[in-house]
Design a protein around this motif. Structure first.
Motif, mmCIF file in Angstrom:
data_model
loop_
_atom_site.group_PDB
_atom_site.id
_atom_site.type_symbol
_atom_site.label_atom_id
_atom_site.label_comp_id
_atom_site.label_asym_id
_atom_site.label_seq_id
_atom_site.Cartn_x
_atom_site.Cartn_y
_atom_site.Cartn_z
ATOM 1 N N LYS A 15 10.929 4.317 5.560
ATOM 2 C CA LYS A 15 10.558 2.886 5.637
ATOM 3 C C LYS A 15 9.192 2.669 4.987
ATOM 4 O O LYS A 15 9.011 1.767 4.177
ATOM 5 C CB LYS A 15 10.461 2.457 7.107
ATOM 6 C CG LYS A 15 11.711 1.804 7.666
ATOM 7 C CD LYS A 15 11.404 1.313 9.082
ATOM 8 C CE LYS A 15 12.648 1.009 9.874
ATOM 9 N NZ LYS A 15 13.406 -0.113 9.398
ATOM 10 N N ARG A 16 8.235 3.526 5.378
ATOM 11 C CA ARG A 16 6.877 3.379 4.857
ATOM 12 C C ARG A 16 6.863 3.571 3.336
ATOM 13 O O ARG A 16 6.238 2.817 2.602
ATOM 14 C CB ARG A 16 5.956 4.404 5.538
ATOM 15 C CG ARG A 16 4.544 3.931 5.656
ATOM 16 C CD ARG A 16 3.653 4.724 6.588
ATOM 17 N NE ARG A 16 3.940 6.147 6.644
ATOM 18 C CZ ARG A 16 4.435 6.772 7.706
ATOM 19 N NH1 ARG A 16 4.709 6.096 8.796
ATOM 20 N NH2 ARG A 16 4.666 8.064 7.683
ATOM 21 N N PHE A 17 7.604 4.578 2.876
ATOM 22 C CA PHE A 17 7.663 4.884 1.447
ATOM 23 C C PHE A 17 8.231 3.679 0.663
ATOM 24 O O PHE A 17 7.684 3.271 -0.364
ATOM 25 C CB PHE A 17 8.563 6.121 1.261
ATOM 26 C CG PHE A 17 8.834 6.504 -0.151
ATOM 27 C CD1 PHE A 17 7.836 7.042 -0.954
ATOM 28 C CD2 PHE A 17 10.106 6.357 -0.699
ATOM 29 C CE1 PHE A 17 8.096 7.415 -2.268
ATOM 30 C CE2 PHE A 17 10.376 6.721 -2.001
ATOM 31 C CZ PHE A 17 9.360 7.247 -2.793
ATOM 32 N N VAL A 18 9.295 3.086 1.192
ATOM 33 C CA VAL A 18 9.912 1.933 0.518
ATOM 34 C C VAL A 18 8.935 0.755 0.497
ATOM 35 O O VAL A 18 8.751 0.104 -0.536
ATOM 36 C CB VAL A 18 11.263 1.562 1.202
ATOM 37 C CG1 VAL A 18 11.751 0.186 0.772
ATOM 38 C CG2 VAL A 18 12.317 2.623 0.906
ATOM 39 N N GLU A 19 8.294 0.517 1.638
ATOM 40 C CA GLU A 19 7.386 -0.637 1.714
ATOM 41 C C GLU A 19 6.144 -0.464 0.830
ATOM 42 O O GLU A 19 5.691 -1.404 0.195
ATOM 43 C CB GLU A 19 6.928 -0.848 3.165
ATOM 44 C CG GLU A 19 7.956 -1.614 3.971
ATOM 45 C CD GLU A 19 7.770 -1.449 5.468
ATOM 46 O OE1 GLU A 19 6.667 -1.055 5.899
ATOM 47 O OE2 GLU A 19 8.749 -1.699 6.210
ATOM 48 N N GLU A 20 5.621 0.779 0.791
ATOM 49 C CA GLU A 20 4.341 0.981 0.091
ATOM 50 C C GLU A 20 4.505 1.379 -1.371
ATOM 51 O O GLU A 20 3.694 1.016 -2.210
ATOM 52 C CB GLU A 20 3.524 2.065 0.817
ATOM 53 C CG GLU A 20 3.050 1.593 2.180
ATOM 54 C CD GLU A 20 2.388 2.696 2.989
ATOM 55 O OE1 GLU A 20 2.210 3.812 2.450
ATOM 56 O OE2 GLU A 20 2.069 2.438 4.165
ATOM 57 N N GLU A 21 5.549 2.157 -1.668
ATOM 58 C CA GLU A 21 5.659 2.735 -3.015
ATOM 59 C C GLU A 21 6.679 2.045 -3.909
ATOM 60 O O GLU A 21 6.672 2.224 -5.115
ATOM 61 C CB GLU A 21 6.031 4.231 -2.930
ATOM 62 C CG GLU A 21 5.129 5.073 -2.069
ATOM 63 C CD GLU A 21 3.741 5.258 -2.672
ATOM 64 O OE1 GLU A 21 3.609 5.158 -3.903
ATOM 65 O OE2 GLU A 21 2.797 5.477 -1.891
ATOM 66 N N ILE A 22 7.614 1.316 -3.311
ATOM 67 C CA ILE A 22 8.700 0.767 -4.145
ATOM 68 C C ILE A 22 8.689 -0.760 -4.190
ATOM 69 O O ILE A 22 8.611 -1.348 -5.265
ATOM 70 C CB ILE A 22 10.075 1.299 -3.679
ATOM 71 C CG1 ILE A 22 10.057 2.844 -3.705
ATOM 72 C CG2 ILE A 22 11.178 0.748 -4.578
ATOM 73 C CD1 ILE A 22 11.369 3.518 -3.581
ATOM 74 N N ILE A 23 8.727 -1.391 -3.026
ATOM 75 C CA ILE A 23 8.838 -2.856 -3.003
ATOM 76 C C ILE A 23 7.730 -3.539 -3.834
ATOM 77 O O ILE A 23 8.015 -4.493 -4.565
ATOM 78 C CB ILE A 23 8.940 -3.377 -1.545
ATOM 79 C CG1 ILE A 23 10.339 -2.987 -1.027
ATOM 80 C CG2 ILE A 23 8.717 -4.890 -1.459
ATOM 81 C CD1 ILE A 23 10.729 -3.474 0.326
ATOM 82 N N PRO A 24 6.486 -3.041 -3.794
ATOM 83 C CA PRO A 24 5.451 -3.732 -4.585
ATOM 84 C C PRO A 24 5.750 -3.785 -6.091
ATOM 85 O O PRO A 24 5.183 -4.625 -6.792
ATOM 86 C CB PRO A 24 4.186 -2.902 -4.312
ATOM 87 C CG PRO A 24 4.442 -2.219 -3.002
ATOM 88 C CD PRO A 24 5.921 -1.969 -2.953
ATOM 89 N N HIS A 25 6.629 -2.911 -6.601
ATOM 90 C CA HIS A 25 6.891 -2.884 -8.051
ATOM 91 C C HIS A 25 8.188 -3.606 -8.458
ATOM 92 O O HIS A 25 8.488 -3.706 -9.644
ATOM 93 C CB HIS A 25 6.994 -1.429 -8.537
ATOM 94 C CG HIS A 25 5.803 -0.610 -8.193
ATOM 95 N ND1 HIS A 25 4.539 -0.930 -8.631
ATOM 96 C CD2 HIS A 25 5.676 0.515 -7.453
ATOM 97 C CE1 HIS A 25 3.685 -0.027 -8.162
ATOM 98 N NE2 HIS A 25 4.350 0.850 -7.442
ATOM 99 N N GLU A 26 8.946 -4.054 -7.469
ATOM 100 C CA GLU A 26 10.281 -4.605 -7.759
ATOM 101 C C GLU A 26 10.274 -5.740 -8.780
ATOM 102 O O GLU A 26 11.075 -5.758 -9.708
ATOM 103 C CB GLU A 26 10.874 -5.228 -6.491
ATOM 104 C CG GLU A 26 11.396 -4.339 -5.462
ATOM 105 C CD GLU A 26 11.812 -5.175 -4.262
ATOM 106 O OE1 GLU A 26 12.623 -4.671 -3.492
ATOM 107 O OE2 GLU A 26 11.349 -6.317 -4.087
#
Ligand SMILES: Cc1cc2nc3c(=O)[nH]c(=O)nc-3n(C[C@H](O)[C@H](O)[C@H](O)COP(=O)(O)OP(=O)(O)OC[C@H]3O[C@@H](n4cnc5c(N)ncnc54)[C@H](O)[C@@H]3O)c2cc1C
Length: 384
Positions: A15-26
């Motif tokens: 969850k943390r990885f998706v929120e911090e590392e992925i969603i910001p670049h979508e």
């Protein structure tokens, strides 16, 4: 489903990885239509640090050794976001485990470490759902094989190092008539006669590439056959089944994200002096979404339990794929409706999630093909 302590930690980490590392670049990736290399590499590095890279593969080969429940959790979380981005945290194709030790050295281990990337090449321009009409073929030449043909829609986040290519290598006579023998080959990018290029751009998961593969008299050694000659489809089938469950899990994740956005909007957007959630036509949409999402979650969990007990059938996997992907599309459509015009504006994520959702009913076997699998399992035992 009760989670083990390890899987609870895995869920929190993912969850943390998706929120911090992925969603910001979508949004950037959707606009650019590609993942900037530095962002992809960052996701790759971070996913290695926290053990998500190649987490699907057994520990014996250097993978994360996740059980099916663990894999379901990460696919569900990754489903909330862009495939183009989370694919950088690779889950290499499990069928590479079928290789010889020499093939594992050359292909599997480098995929586990991230040195190499693979593609899974089944679909052809003239052979999509009807895979048995494939024209790609390999003929013997002494101990070697000569591969000819083409593939399209073969997808991946970056230019690969090799492709697993399915081609006809003969015909078997069966009780139901002649049947093509299909063999899986490992074909290195750079081999003479093998051309690969980025193909048509897809409006779902922008930045996740589809590649066109062309083979013109490509010479392959006998050591480039993966598994047994003539057993390629059986090999592919072992992997496609669980792949359909992971699509189901990912659809549940994306549906949850849209449901949360919809509920929040329904509770805050006012028209005619009240929140739109107070109108039954809006609140009942949310109720329907919640019911279907619950049913889909249970189907995925049930399939995971069946798979754990080695009781999952092709029909079980097809039911999960068709129900979860169609549930997601109803949720996506309702979400756009609840947002009204804002749902279609580029500055909002809704239109992107709606576009992304559409692919789920098509790839890895369309809804119609899944229904075909399910109905054959019902009728064949009855002689129809
Ligand atoms: C973004 C993307 C990524 C992909 N990645 C890969 C990949 O990595 N590797 C790979 O091998 N493939 C990949 N595919 C291919 C994908 O699996 C196929 O697109 C899919 O199987 C459908 O084939 P088709 O597109 O040729 O459609 P068609 O087979 O032409 O189907 C068109 C329509 O006819 C319907 N239809 C066809 N036959 C029947 C039937 N018997 N009964 C009822 N209806 C039928 C279909 O359901 C569909 O509605 C990818 C596709 C996309 C779009």
């Amino acid at each position: 489903m009760e989670l083990s302590h390890e899987n609870q930690l895995l869920l929190e980490t993912t969850k943390r990885f998706v929120e911090e590392e992925i969603i910001p670049h979508e949004e950037l990736v959707d606009q650019l239509g590609e993942v900037p290399e530095e962002i992809g590499r960052q996701i790759e590095t971070k996913s290695k640090e926290i053990g998500l890279f190649a987490a699907n593969l057994p520990e014996e080969v250097g993978g994360g050794g996740l059980d099916y429940a663990g894999q379901m959790l990460i696919e569900r979380e990754f489903g909330k976001t862009s495939h183009a981005l989370h694919a950088w945290a690779a889950r290499p194709t499990e069928i590479l485990l079928a290789g010889t030790e020499a093939q594992k050295e050359k292909y599997l281990y480098p995929c586990v470490s991230g040195e190499k990337r693979e593609l899974f090449g089944l679909t052809e321009p003239e052979a999509g759902s009807d895979i048995m009409s494939m024209k790609s073929n390999a003929r013997r030449d002494g101990d070697d094989w000569i591969l000819n043909g083409s593939k399209h829609f073969i997808s991946g986040p970056v230019m690969p190092d090799f492709a697993i290519v399915f081609a006809q290598t003969g015909v078997d006579e069966t009780k139901r008539g002649p049947r093509k023998r299909v063999t899986a080959f490992l074909v290195d990018v750079g081999t003479k006669g093998f051309d690969i290029a980025i193909g048509a751009k897809c409006v779902s998961y922008r930045g996740y590439h589809t590649f066109r593969l062309n083979f013109s008299d490509v010479r392959l050694g006998p050591d480039q056959i993966l598994g047994e000659e003539g057993k390629g489809l059986e090999l592919a089938g072992q992997w496609l089944g669980m792949g359909r469950i992971w699509i189901g899990a990912s659809c549940c994740g994306k549906a949850e994200r849209m449901f949360d956005l919809s509920s929040d909007w329904a509770a805050n957007r006012k028209q005619f002096g009240q929140q739109i959630g107070k109108f039954q036509s809006t609140s009942f949409k949310l109720a329907d979404m919640a019911i279907e999402m619950r049913a889909a979650e249970l189907m995925v969990q049930d399939a995971v339990m069946r798979a754990d007990n080695e009781q999952m059938t092709d029909s079980d996997a097809a039911m999960v794929k068709v129900y979860c992907s169609e549930m997601l599309n109803r949720v996506a459509d309702n979400t756009v409706q609840i947002f009204g015009g804002m749902g279609l504006m580029e500055e909002m994520p809704i239109q992107r999630l709606w576009r992304d959702s559409r692919l789920e009913r098509i790839w890895d076997g369309t809804s119609e093909i899944q229904r075909h699998i399910i109905s054959r399992a019902i009728l064949r035992p009855l002689g129809a």
